[in-house]
Write an enzyme that holds these catalytic residues in place. Structure first.
Site, PDB file in Angstrom:
ATOM      1  N   LYS A 217      46.805 -14.669 -77.033  1.00 49.30           N
ATOM      2  CA  LYS A 217      47.381 -15.630 -76.206  1.00 49.30           C
ATOM      3  C   LYS A 217      48.095 -15.293 -75.734  1.00 49.30           C
ATOM      4  O   LYS A 217      49.211 -15.498 -75.993  1.00 49.30           O
ATOM      5  CB  LYS A 217      46.448 -16.986 -76.443  1.00 49.30           C
ATOM      6  CG  LYS A 217      46.135 -17.834 -75.755  1.00 49.30           C
ATOM      7  CD  LYS A 217      46.430 -18.915 -76.455  1.00 49.30           C
ATOM      8  CE  LYS A 217      46.174 -20.511 -74.943  1.00 49.30           C
ATOM      9  NZ  LYS A 217      44.955 -21.751 -75.660  1.00 49.30           N
TER      10      LYS A 217
ATOM     11  N   SER B 207      41.315 -24.208 -72.567  1.00 52.80           N
ATOM     12  CA  SER B 207      42.006 -22.896 -72.006  1.00 52.80           C
ATOM     13  C   SER B 207      42.088 -21.404 -72.622  1.00 52.80           C
ATOM     14  O   SER B 207      43.471 -20.541 -72.079  1.00 52.80           O
ATOM     15  CB  SER B 207      43.731 -23.390 -72.921  1.00 52.80           C
ATOM     16  OG  SER B 207      44.630 -24.018 -73.667  1.00 52.80           O
TER      17      SER B 207
ATOM     18  N   SER C  17      40.707 -25.858 -77.226  1.00 48.02           N
ATOM     19  CA  SER C  17      40.756 -24.943 -76.550  1.00 48.02           C
ATOM     20  C   SER C  17      40.361 -23.356 -77.144  1.00 48.02           C
ATOM     21  O   SER C  17      40.367 -22.195 -76.369  1.00 48.02           O
ATOM     22  CB  SER C  17      42.481 -24.745 -75.988  1.00 48.02           C
ATOM     23  OG  SER C  17      42.555 -25.440 -74.938  1.00 48.02           O
TER      24      SER C  17
END
Ligand code: GLN
Length: 484
Positions: free
Chosen positions: A76, A151, A175
């Site tokens: 990420k 997210s 998330s």
């Protein structure tokens, strides 16, 4: 080659069925073809990936082994990667190249993992749909008209589309679990303090925690094994030994008490999702687990408490972006105040600004007691609910998200509707508990996630329950069949 699960890759590398350079090149080509549609990656590190793949192959030829040696993964874009752009999905860090790597990144590299690139995400991890990224939305490979969740939507879309067998992610209020749920994947958020936050760009420091997104619990166990453990560079890191997650996966579930919170089956839960979750619970029961009713009476307050605490912490954390030290700087500032104001208003997106304003307000003199202190009191009550539930249950199970993946624009005009996406996930962050999502069915062709919440440091038990579930079901093997 891209259909091989993370867990099986090391074996194939060991048997010389293919090399790390071969699988890495294959996935890089797939990513390059798919990214125009999915937008799952912000940065593709072709050169770096091939270099570390060659190094892994050389190490293996020299006798080195390891379950992750030469295995390609994605990070990420919230984890700092030395020498590789790290944007956090924001214009503010659009050109930022960190001088050091996050502990998670270092540990994955030490285990021999190859970094394919950095995955797209909601700006500063604020969002549930990946629509707030400065780099544009990510599409869900199950239906490209729908969001992948957020997210960590880039990590989830990449794994679901078979662009990477696993990816790192972070979870402040859901998330990891919500995008895993919306993309048909397995994802785990560890106990607060279990995985180091060093080098993770901060959103809400008392809630942020990292973890893996992959296809199965077995894959997640391998990744968690590599990243968990004490780190002196994170003052909230837990100094406790890391158990062998992989060897615990197969323990039978007979006698396990699974708490089913009545508050998680509320009118906001889609009937199709509820049916799939109940069927999943029945499967666990068939394996000898006992379902017990539990109550988490304060859980309806988790979203309001979170939306005071998280913005409060974000307003403090994001004050470091001042246009001076690093990050975006506006053009031709007339004075210092102009520099601050324009750098921040041009560098941050709408959702981030909304949270900074809410957080600053909640912390200001006169409102602190009414909002921030109240929210902290609710946080304590929520933790207490869980403490009591874990007296009669070993694991708590319920839905991960209220429904399956929604369409672009469906919720983005109304922040409150969007915030309710995390109604079942936020409480675990407020209480610092480990929690995961595993695929539990399909509704109208879209994946449903089942959430498991454990007591502190019970990641091994969660992975064990999910693994046993995945021995008896094949939801985690379903693929969106995305053609890159
Ligand atoms: N969707 C929640 C938010 O927008 C949680 C995000 C997260 O876990 N990073 O804050």
């Amino acid at each position: 080659m891209h259909d091989i699960a993370l867990e099986a890759i090391a074996g194939a590398l060991e048997r010389r069925e293919f090399s790390s350079v071969e699988i890495t090149s294959h996935l890089l080509e797939r990513i390059e073809r798919a990214n125009g549609t999915l937008n799952a990656f912000i940065t593709i590190d072709r050169e770096g990936a091939l270099r570390s793949a060659a190094a892994a192959d050389a190490a293996r030829a020299g006798g080195a082994t390891g379950p992750l040696l030469g295995v390609p993964i994605a990070h990420k874009d919230l984890f700092c990667t030395a020498g590789l752009r790290t944007t956090c999905g924001s214009r503010m860090l659009g050109e930022f190249v960190p001088p050091y790597s996050a502990t998670v990144v270092e540990r994955m590299a030490a285990a021999g993992c190859v970094t394919l690139g950095k995955t797209n995400m909601d700006e500063f991890a604020m969002g549930s749909s990946n629509e707030t990224s400065w780099f544009g939305p990510v599409r869900n490979p199950w239906d490209t008209a729908r969001v992948p969740g957020g997210s960590s939507g880039g990590s989830a879309a990449a794994v679901a589309a078979r662009l990477a067998p696993g990816a790192t992610a972070t979870d402040t209020g859901g998330s990891i679990r919500q995008p895993a749920s919306l993309c048909g994947l397995t994802g785990l958020k560890a106990t607060y303090g279990r995985v180091s936050r060093h080098g993770m760009i901060a959103f809400a420091s008392s809630l942020d925690q990292a973890g893996p997104i992959a296809r199965s619990a077995a894959d997640c166990a391998l990744m968690l094994q590599a990243i968990a453990g004490f780190d002196p560079r994170d003052s909230t890191s837990i100094e406790a030994p890391v158990p062998d997650y992989v060897s615990q996966l197969d323990r039978p579930l007979a006698g396990l008490r699974i708490g089913v919170p009545k508050e998680y089956f509320d009118p906001g839960l889609h009937p199709g999702t509820e049916a799939a979750v109940r069927q999943g619970l029945a499967e666990l029961e068939a394996q000898g687990a006992k379902l017990v009713d539990v109550s988490l009476p304060h859980s309806p307050l988790s979203v309001p408490a979170y939306y005071v605490i998280a913005p409060a912490e974000c307003s403090a954390n994001l004050s470091r972006y001042d246009g001076v030290r690093y990050g975006y700087r506006c053009k031709d500032p007339v004075d210092l105040r102009d520099l601050y104001e324009r750098s921040r208003s041009e560098g941050f997106g709408e959702e981030v600004k909304r949270r900074i304003i809410v957080g600053t307000y909640a912390l200001s003199a006169g409102y602190y007691d009414a909002y921030y202190r109240k929210a902290q009191q609710i946080r304590r009550l929520i933790a207490e609910d869980f403490r009591q539930a874990f007296e009669v249950a070993d694991v708590i199970a319920g839905p991960s998200a209220p429904a399956t993946a929604f369409r672009f624009g469906e919720k983005s005009s109304d922040p409150i509707t969007m915030y309710l996406e995390d109604i079942y996930t936020i409480a675990a962050n407020l209480a610092g508990l480990p929690a995961m999502s595993m695929p539990g069915g399909l509704v109208d062709g879209l994946p449903v996630g089942i959430q498991l919440i454990g007591n502190h440091l019970q990641e091994g038990l969660l992975l064990n329950v999910a693994h046993r579930f995945q021995q008896a079901t094949d939801w985690h093997r379903r693929s969106p069949g995305f053609t890159a």
